[in-house]
Design a protein around this motif. Structure first.
Motif, PDB file in Angstrom:
ATOM      1  N   GLY A 105      -4.155 -15.665  59.362  1.00 15.67           N
ATOM      2  CA  GLY A 105      -4.846 -15.087  58.218  1.00 15.67           C
ATOM      3  C   GLY A 105      -5.913 -14.082  58.618  1.00 15.67           C
ATOM      4  N   MET A 108      -4.195 -10.890  59.292  1.00 12.28           N
ATOM      5  CA  MET A 108      -3.757 -10.281  58.033  1.00 12.28           C
ATOM      6  C   MET A 108      -4.908  -9.561  57.336  1.00 12.28           C
ATOM      7  N   THR A 114      -0.742  -8.178  53.134  1.00 12.35           N
ATOM      8  CA  THR A 114      -0.741  -9.170  52.062  1.00 12.35           C
ATOM      9  C   THR A 114       0.399 -10.176  52.276  1.00 12.35           C
ATOM     10  N   GLU A 115       0.266 -11.313  51.619  1.00  9.68           N
ATOM     11  CA  GLU A 115       1.267 -12.375  51.755  1.00  9.68           C
ATOM     12  C   GLU A 115       2.660 -11.901  51.347  1.00  9.68           C
ATOM     13  N   ASP A 116       2.741 -11.068  50.315  1.00 10.51           N
ATOM     14  CA  ASP A 116       4.058 -10.603  49.860  1.00 10.51           C
ATOM     15  C   ASP A 116       4.717  -9.630  50.843  1.00 10.51           C
ATOM     16  N   SER A 122       7.174 -17.806  55.484  1.00 17.31           N
ATOM     17  CA  SER A 122       6.129 -17.786  56.508  1.00 17.31           C
ATOM     18  C   SER A 122       4.931 -18.585  56.002  1.00 17.31           C
ATOM     19  N   ASP A 123       4.336 -19.356  56.893  1.00 19.07           N
ATOM     20  CA  ASP A 123       3.106 -20.069  56.562  1.00 19.07           C
ATOM     21  C   ASP A 123       1.923 -19.229  57.034  1.00 19.07           C
ATOM     22  N   ILE A 124       0.800 -19.398  56.369  1.00 22.15           N
ATOM     23  CA  ILE A 124      -0.412 -18.676  56.745  1.00 22.15           C
ATOM     24  C   ILE A 124      -1.501 -19.695  57.055  1.00 22.15           C
TER      25      ILE A 124
END
Length: 145
Positions: A105, A108, A114-116, A122-124
């Motif tokens: 994270g 990121m 971004t997560e999308d 995928s795990d964060i």
């Protein structure tokens, strides 16, 4: 001369046929090997090397006898971005074998990802390196390819 050659040939055959001996307890569904890899480089060859190594480990033990995490941080977060199609296909294939892919994270946020933008599934975690430390504390083996 023929005896020397035969002895050398026999020695080579013995070395080639050596098998890896399992430590006790042997890997099993109820006692899987817990193996972790990390990806920190954006270099395609380095990413593919980790994915190939993970695949080879799964082939050796059998996917049912392994719990595996691959943690992507720093520039290695590229391995979990959807836009890199050739890498994404390999990651998704490993996910089908229950390999867990973990994104950092902190990376990121720094890279404004971004997560999308990540491969689905995928795990964060907050910090990829801290995740590695905690898994090592839990007894996971950290493989550095």
């Amino acid at each position: 001369m023929i005896q020397k050659f035969t002895l050398i040939l026999l020695s080579l055959c013995i070395m080639v046929s050596a098998e890896t001996e399992f430590a006790e307890p042997k890997p099993a569904i109820d006692n899987p090997r817990q193996i972790m890899f990390s990806i920190k480089s954006a270099d395609d060859e380095a990413i593919h090397h980790v994915l190939s190594t993970a695949n080879n480990v799964l082939k050796f033990y059998g996917p049912e006898n392994v719990e595996m995490k691959i943690i992507a941080y720093y520039h290695g977060i590229k391995a979990l971005e959807k836009k890199y199609k050739d890498i994404a296909l390999r990651v998704e294939a490993l996910m089908l074998l229950d390999v867990e892919f973990v994104a950092c994270g902190n990376t990121m946020k720094t890279k404004k990802i971004t997560e999308d933008e990540l491969i689905d599934g995928s795990d964060i975690v907050t910090a990829g390196v801290a995740e590695m430390v905690e898994r090592i504390q839990d007894g996971w083996v950290n493989i550095i390819p």
